[in-house]
Structures are given as C-alpha cells and as structure tokens.
Design a protein around this motif. Structure first.
Motif, PDB file in Angstrom:
ATOM      1  N   PHE A   1       0.492  -0.992   0.284  1.00 17.13           N
ATOM      2  CA  PHE A   1       0.331   0.159   0.270  1.00 17.13           C
ATOM      3  C   PHE A   1       1.026   1.477  -0.111  1.00 17.13           C
ATOM      4  N   ARG A   2       2.151   0.697  -0.005  1.00 12.07           N
ATOM      5  CA  ARG A   2       3.228   2.165  -0.016  1.00 12.07           C
ATOM      6  C   ARG A   2       2.932   3.147  -1.007  1.00 12.07           C
ATOM      7  N   ASN A   3       1.941   4.420  -0.564  1.00  8.00           N
ATOM      8  CA  ASN A   3       2.599   5.665  -1.511  1.00  8.00           C
ATOM      9  C   ASN A   3       0.863   5.564  -2.571  1.00  8.00           C
TER      10      ASN A   3
ATOM     11  N   THR B   1      -0.693   3.338  12.231  1.00  4.92           N
ATOM     12  CA  THR B   1      -0.027   1.958  11.837  1.00  4.92           C
ATOM     13  C   THR B   1       0.039   1.930  10.100  1.00  4.92           C
ATOM     14  N   LEU B   2      -0.701   2.443   9.557  1.00  5.01           N
ATOM     15  CA  LEU B   2      -0.716   2.708   7.633  1.00  5.01           C
ATOM     16  C   LEU B   2      -0.044   4.703   7.587  1.00  5.01           C
TER      17      LEU B   2
ATOM     18  N   HIS C   1       3.680   4.539   5.535  1.00  6.06           N
ATOM     19  CA  HIS C   1       3.902   5.687   4.049  1.00  6.06           C
ATOM     20  C   HIS C   1       2.302   5.645   3.097  1.00  6.06           C
ATOM     21  N   VAL C   2       1.537   4.961   3.614  1.00  8.36           N
ATOM     22  CA  VAL C   2       0.441   5.214   3.579  1.00  8.36           C
ATOM     23  C   VAL C   2      -0.546   5.980   3.007  1.00  8.36           C
TER      24      VAL C   2
ATOM     25  N   TYR D   1     -13.917   9.863  -5.355  1.00  9.67           N
ATOM     26  CA  TYR D   1     -12.092  10.618  -5.086  1.00  9.67           C
ATOM     27  C   TYR D   1     -11.204   9.602  -5.734  1.00  9.67           C
ATOM     28  N   GLY D   2     -11.450   7.658  -6.445  1.00 13.15           N
ATOM     29  CA  GLY D   2     -10.408   7.482  -6.691  1.00 13.15           C
ATOM     30  C   GLY D   2      -9.101   6.858  -5.634  1.00 13.15           C
ATOM     31  N   LEU D   3     -10.077   6.114  -4.453  1.00 16.49           N
ATOM     32  CA  LEU D   3      -9.139   6.427  -3.648  1.00 16.49           C
ATOM     33  C   LEU D   3      -9.613   4.594  -3.666  1.00 16.49           C
ATOM     34  N   ASP D   4      -7.781   3.643  -2.996  1.00 18.28           N
ATOM     35  CA  ASP D   4      -8.227   2.647  -2.622  1.00 18.28           C
ATOM     36  C   ASP D   4      -9.067   2.597  -1.131  1.00 18.28           C
ATOM     37  N   LEU D   5     -10.430   1.162  -0.641  1.00 20.24           N
ATOM     38  CA  LEU D   5     -10.299   1.516   0.239  1.00 20.24           C
ATOM     39  C   LEU D   5      -9.369   0.957   1.820  1.00 20.24           C
ATOM     40  N   ILE D   6      -9.361  -0.304   2.158  1.00 18.47           N
ATOM     41  CA  ILE D   6      -8.816  -0.046   3.364  1.00 18.47           C
ATOM     42  C   ILE D   6      -8.918  -0.374   4.798  1.00 18.47           C
ATOM     43  N   THR D   7      -8.570  -1.677   5.942  1.00 19.64           N
ATOM     44  CA  THR D   7      -9.558  -1.618   7.298  1.00 19.64           C
ATOM     45  C   THR D   7      -8.214  -2.641   7.807  1.00 19.64           C
ATOM     46  N   THR D   8      -9.242  -2.874   9.086  1.00 20.59           N
ATOM     47  CA  THR D   8      -8.431  -4.042  10.442  1.00 20.59           C
ATOM     48  C   THR D   8      -9.260  -5.387   9.422  1.00 20.59           C
ATOM     49  N   SER D   9      -8.038  -6.824  10.111  1.00 17.44           N
ATOM     50  CA  SER D   9      -8.433  -7.618   9.783  1.00 17.44           C
ATOM     51  C   SER D   9      -9.691  -8.082  10.504  1.00 17.44           C
TER      52      SER D   9
END
Length: 340
Positions: free
Chosen positions: A226-228, A246-247, A251-252, A281-289
């Motif tokens: 997920f860097r950058n 943590t993200l 460097h996210v 907004y063209g964003l990647d979705l990210i979450t926790t386990s």
C-alpha cells in the motif's frame, strides 16, 4: 452489541468522571473482590491469560496470536479461549471457519481460529473443558483477566503506549476495568505496545512490583503493498487512531479516514457510502482484519465492500524476539509447580 467509549474517558479527569466516580469506586471494590477471592478452576494444561487494563482494544489479540505462533514452533498444540464479544452463541462452541461467521462467534475468534483451535464461551470453565477435549496442551485466553474464572500460569496485561489507561478512573467514570494497582498485583508481566508516554505510570508501578516489562509494536506484514497509495481507511475497533497511525508509518497516504464504534456491524447505508466516496475520489479502500471478517458476515453492499477492500495485515513484534518463548516457558514452569 456495540461499545463506544465516551471521549471523556481518554481525557484528563473532569466533571463527567467526577460525577461518576462514586459508581466507579463501587465497581472497583467489586472488581477487586472478584480478583482477590473468587475460587478459580484449575485446568489440566498451562493457561496464559492475555488481558488489558481497560475497556476497548490495546493489542490483546495480536499478542495472543504471537504467543500461539511461538507455541506451535515449540511443538505445542495451543488453543484459544475467547468470550466471543459481539457474537450470538450461548454455549461453549468450537469455531468452524467453514461455516461460522463473526455475527455468530465474534470477530476476534474468527481471526484466532485461523491460527489454532478456538473455543468461544461466556463460561470460561466450560470453554476450557471443551478445549481439553479438543486435545490442546496449552490454553491462551484472549481477555478474561478480571473475571478470574481460571487459574492462570501466566497473566499478562497489555497496554497501549500512547493512550495508557485514559483518565485512569474505574468504569463508568473511566475506561479502567479494576483499580490499576490491583490489576498489576495479579499480573505476571506487562506488554507495552507502540510508542508514547501514556503507559509510563503503569510501567513505573510494574517496575516497582518487579514485574517484567516487554516492549512491542505493530508491524505491517503487507505494508509495502500500500506504499504511496491514496486510501480511504476505515475501522471499527477499540482505537481506530492506532490503525491509522500504523498505515501512516507504512507510508500509506490517507486521503480519508472513517472511525466507527468497536465491533460495529456495518449497515447497508454505511457500506454504500464508503463505496461511493472511494469511487468518487479514486481512493483505495483499506481496513483491519477484524473489520474485514465482520463485513464477510453481511450481505448486499457489505459483500461488495468486502470485494473492493484490502486488509492491512499486522503482527505484534517484540523488541526482544524471544519474549513469546520466555512467556511460554514461564507458564510451563508455573504449571509444573502447581501440579507438583
């Protein structure tokens, strides 16, 4: 059931905590009495309890997973015992990843069961008996420190280095489950997670009581992926800010961050809004386990959100890599001593 800690718990003591302090005093007295006097069941295998001082997350589950990994490497067969907070089972149940969901057994047990045999039980004694029938030779309890239902061979308290114990008051005046000094008396070691000075008072108390203090940090397993990248991060855990930090350390780029109450069951509207904002907004979705396994128990837009969301996988890395083995060895020694 969803828990949302009131903001004043994590601020300096003020009028709200002062008003509730008499109730906290009563709660603390009861909690102390339970820990001091409750008759605990002795189990025929070593028991390690991973607890924390406060209501809400601090890193218990990653610590339990790290201990299981070390136990397996030693040739042991560990099993997890969890209350299954947020689930719907009412009797001791072995978690089956092929058919169970977070809605039934809770989100944390779903994560634990991917590593080792996991039993969910509000009655810790019944849960321990079921784990023994499953053939485990080491029980790792995810929480259950204050309930004092079992004899512990190692009792660990996990504390977040940044938040510490908030305003330090006992529930409901603050997030503390029982008077801090009493909790430390019943603990064998302290695990401090992350960076910051919020846990310094607990560290000093533990040091004066000659309790070992282990330092650890969250280490992303797939952070480079997920860097950058520009992301919309969302979390419904005890301390979402810890996830966001943590993200950022990985460097996210966090264009948006969304926080929800701990163990929150995402609604169709919330899933729809997250999907729409990420697309707009063209964003990647990210979450926790934890959030990911909870979403998998949903339907409709929740499942679409699962398909379009990535998970930041993390491990709890100790400053001294041998700490999990040291803890396990201490538990085995204590078990031999109580069985002699």
């Amino acid at each position: 059931m969803v828990s949302e800690a009131p903001p004043f718990w994590w601020q300096s003591s003020g009028i709200q905590s002062a008003i509730l302090s008499p109730f906290g005093w009563i709660y603390g007295r009861v909690a102390r009495r339970i820990m001091d006097r409750r008759v605990r069941k002795a189990v025929a295998v070593p028991v390690i309890c991973v607890g924390n001082f406060t209501v809400g997350g601090s890193g218990k589950t990653p610590a339990a997973l790290a201990l299981a990994k070390a136990a397996i490497a030693r040739g042991l067969k560990p099993g997890f015992l969890s209350r299954g907070y947020g689930g719907g089972v009412h009797h001791a149940t072995v978690v089956d990843l092929a058919k169970d969901t977070a809605r039934l057994v809770g989100d944390e047990p779903m994560l634990l069961a991917a590593k080792a045999t996991t039993v969910v039980s509000a009655n810790r004694a019944e849960g321990a008996d079921l784990l023994l029938r499953e053939g485990v030779d080491l029980i790792i309890m995810d929480d259950g420190f204050q309930s004092a239902r079992l004899v512990f061979d190692q009792a660990l308290l996990v504390v977040d280095a940044r938040r510490g114990v908030g305003n330090g008051c006992v529930f409901p005046a603050g997030p503390v489950r029982a008077p801090v000094i009493d909790q430390i008396r019943h603990a064998d070691a302290l695990i401090v997670v992350g960076e910051g000075d919020g846990a310094d008072p607990m560290i000093r108390l533990a040091a004066r009581a000659a309790k070992p203090i282990h330092l650890a940090r969250f280490q992303p397993r797939n952070g480079a992926k997920f860097r950058n990248r520009n992301c919309l991060a969302f979390a419904a855990i005890g301390d979402p800010e810890k996830f966001f930090t943590t993200l950022e350390d990985a460097h996210v780029r966090l264009a948006q961050r969304k926080s929800f109450p701990d163990h929150h069951p995402f609604t169709q509207d919330e899933a729809k809004e997250l999907l729409a904002e990420a697309e707009l907004y063209g964003l990647d979705l990210i979450t926790t386990s934890k959030d990911y396994v909870r979403l998998q128990a949903g339907h409709g837009k929740a499942l679409e959100l699962v398909e379009k969301t990535s998970v930041l996988e993390i491990d709890l890395a100790f400053d001294s890599p041998d700490v999990p083995n040291v803890i396990i060895e201490s538990a085995l020694t204590a078990f031999k001593r109580r069985r002699a």
